[in-house]
Design an enzyme around this catalytic site. Structure first.
Site, PDB file in Angstrom:
ATOM      1  N   GLN A 206       0.851  -5.770  -8.322  1.00  0.00           N
ATOM      2  CA  GLN A 206       1.198  -5.789  -6.902  1.00  0.00           C
ATOM      3  C   GLN A 206       0.279  -6.707  -6.090  1.00  0.00           C
ATOM      4  O   GLN A 206       0.699  -7.308  -5.102  1.00  0.00           O
ATOM      5  CB  GLN A 206       1.127  -4.369  -6.344  1.00  0.00           C
ATOM      6  CG  GLN A 206       1.681  -4.198  -4.946  1.00  0.00           C
ATOM      7  CD  GLN A 206       1.325  -2.850  -4.370  1.00  0.00           C
ATOM      8  OE1 GLN A 206       0.188  -2.621  -3.987  1.00  0.00           O
ATOM      9  NE2 GLN A 206       2.296  -1.941  -4.328  1.00  0.00           N
TER      10      GLN A 206
ATOM     11  N   LEU B  26       0.827  -1.205   0.000  1.00  0.00           N
ATOM     12  CA  LEU B  26       0.000   0.000   0.000  1.00  0.00           C
ATOM     13  C   LEU B  26       0.865   1.261   0.000  1.00  0.00           C
ATOM     14  O   LEU B  26       0.536   2.262  -0.654  1.00  0.00           O
ATOM     15  CB  LEU B  26      -0.902   0.000   1.238  1.00  0.00           C
ATOM     16  CG  LEU B  26      -1.528   1.336   1.644  1.00  0.00           C
ATOM     17  CD1 LEU B  26      -2.598   1.741   0.652  1.00  0.00           C
ATOM     18  CD2 LEU B  26      -2.084   1.269   3.055  1.00  0.00           C
TER      19      LEU B  26
ATOM     20  N   HIS C 143      -0.916 -10.790  -2.185  1.00  0.00           N
ATOM     21  CA  HIS C 143       0.348 -10.888  -2.919  1.00  0.00           C
ATOM     22  C   HIS C 143       0.621 -12.324  -3.372  1.00  0.00           C
ATOM     23  O   HIS C 143       1.736 -12.825  -3.268  1.00  0.00           O
ATOM     24  CB  HIS C 143       1.516 -10.356  -2.076  1.00  0.00           C
ATOM     25  CG  HIS C 143       1.337  -8.938  -1.651  1.00  0.00           C
ATOM     26  ND1 HIS C 143       1.280  -7.895  -2.551  1.00  0.00           N
ATOM     27  CD2 HIS C 143       1.159  -8.385  -0.416  1.00  0.00           C
ATOM     28  CE1 HIS C 143       1.091  -6.765  -1.891  1.00  0.00           C
ATOM     29  NE2 HIS C 143       1.009  -7.032  -0.607  1.00  0.00           N
TER      30      HIS C 143
END
Length: 425
Positions: A255, A94, A206
């Site tokens: 990401q 983030l 992730h």
């Protein structure tokens, strides 16, 4: 010798009730920042941050914009009070979005909305279940990767997977995957001497299992236009500099499914001469992760003694910069011929930044206040934007900028933002 500095922005998990409250009380710019966040979300995010409760604040759709807001508030205070050079920015997961926002590529209000939606998508993925994460300590990443690959290849005929999702430090990685595969990997890792700690999440962030959320996030990002970066930003996905803002949507989408390469990010900083870094965000997570990074001192803005040392630079290291430099930037921007007749692009790339700098210049002339490095950078960023938007030939742009920087001896100061790199963005 000039000290090279980086700014580091933490990710989700660093939130706590009360974060940012001291900033809100002490600095008007921080108070304005939190109000902007409230307005962007149409939620009293400030009240949630200051008063809690922690259960609601920890909800990912609130935690992410709250952490971003604290990071932006700290950045604005840092720039206003310290005003020293910033050579690189980067963030953990983030925090990468916070870095891109502070680097000027994403408007703050847009960033708040983006991470709010990102949080919603992650919460929805968590609601589906079937996934888990765990921190693995005291075992090297290569051995953890090998065990995860072995488990994934045999567990339920390959129908379940577990992967390394965060490479946080030399002695800590995080793994994500299906619950069954992760449990088996945890058993094997423990037998090898690792300390495995389950994380309180119900989705495997992730990891490839986040692909559906990534597709939806890509759709969300397609609604936004990203501006040229005003500072070099290192991605936590690639551990490389963003070549241009055109990469932002693609990298931020990746990401969600790709591992966080934090060790490689810190290595990049050290290899490029960074000796000091400031962690801007709640808690001191990134400072702790950097304790093995030789030759680099990390100060956490949310840690009282560190904040005092960072802000004391304004008393001992702040230089007086020439108002004439800002006047020259305005003059060059005004006198440069326009070759771009796209009215929308012209308004965004010329009129808005020019008026902002013109207003800043007027206020400085009227008040007699000292010119800070933040003022200098705003004027230079405006000039870069105007030259690019007016479609001035690259050779002419470089010539004008080189003469300007040489006249004021600022080649080294702006060295990390090469005109060529900016112009090609």
């Amino acid at each position: 010798m000039m000290v090279k500095r980086a700014l580091l922005f933490p990710g989700q998990g660093s939130q706590y009730v009360g974060m940012g409250k001291d900033l809100f009380i002490k600095y008007p710019i921080a108070k304005e920042t939190f109000q902007e966040a409230n307005d962007a979300m149409n939620v009293d995010l400030t009240k949630l941050m200051f008063e809690g409760g922690i259960t609601e604040l920890t909800r990912t759709e609130y935690a992410q914009p709250a952490i971003l807001a604290v990071g932006m508030a700290m950045f604005r205070v840092y720039k206003e009070v310290v005003g020293t050079d910033i050579n690189y920015m980067t963030g953990h997961s983030l925090g990468e979005i916070t870095a891109l926002t502070c680097a000027g590529s994403i408007p703050f209000a847009s960033a708040i909305r983006i991470v709010h939606r990102r949080g919603e998508l992650m919460r929805e993925a968590a609601a589906i279940g079937g996934g888990a994460m765990a921190a693995v300590n005291e075992l090297g990443v290569s051995e953890v990767e090998a065990i995860c690959a072995s488990v994934s290849s045999i567990h339920k005929g390959g129908a379940e997977i577990v992967v390394v999702s965060n490479i946080n430090s030399e002695d800590q990685v995080v793994i994500s995957g299906h619950k069954g595969a992760l449990s088996e990997a945890a058993e094997r890792l423990t037998k090898r001497g690792a300390i495995v700690i389950p994380l309180q999440v119900s989705a495997p962030f992730h990891s490839p299992l986040m692909a559906p959320a990534a597709v939806q996030f890509a759709e969300e990002l397609s609604k936004y236009t990203f501006s040229p970066l005003q500072y070099p930003v290192i991605s936590s996905v690639t551990a490389k500099l963003y070549a241009s803002s055109d990469e932002i949507a693609k990298v931020l989408t990746e990401q969600l499914t790709a591992p966080v390469q934090w060790v490689a990010v810190l290595q990049y900083l050290r290899e490029n001469g960074v000796s000091e870094a400031a962690e801007l965000g709640p808690r001191t997570v990134l400072k702790k992760l950097a304790h093995h990074t030789a030759g680099m001192k990390v100060f956490a803005f949310d840690h009282g003694p560190d904040a005092e040392q960072l802000l004391s630079e304004s008393k001992v290291a702040k230089e007086e910069y020439p108002l004439d430099f800002i006047i020259q930037c305005v003059s060059i921007a005004t006198c440069t011929r326009n070759r771009n007749w796209d009215s929308e692009a012209y308004a965004k790339g010329v009129i808005t930044p020019y008026r902002n700098v013109q207003k800043m210049l007027y206020q400085l002339q009227q008040s007699g206040d000292q010119v800070t490095w933040a003022h200098m950078e705003q004027a230079y960023a405006m000039l870069l934007s105007v030259l690019k938007t007016k479609q001035v030939p690259e050779v002419e742009q470089l010539s004008r900028l080189e003469r300007l920087l040489a006249e004021y001896g600022l080649q080294e100061n702006f060295g990390q933002r090469s005109p060529i790199g900016v112009l090609n963005s």
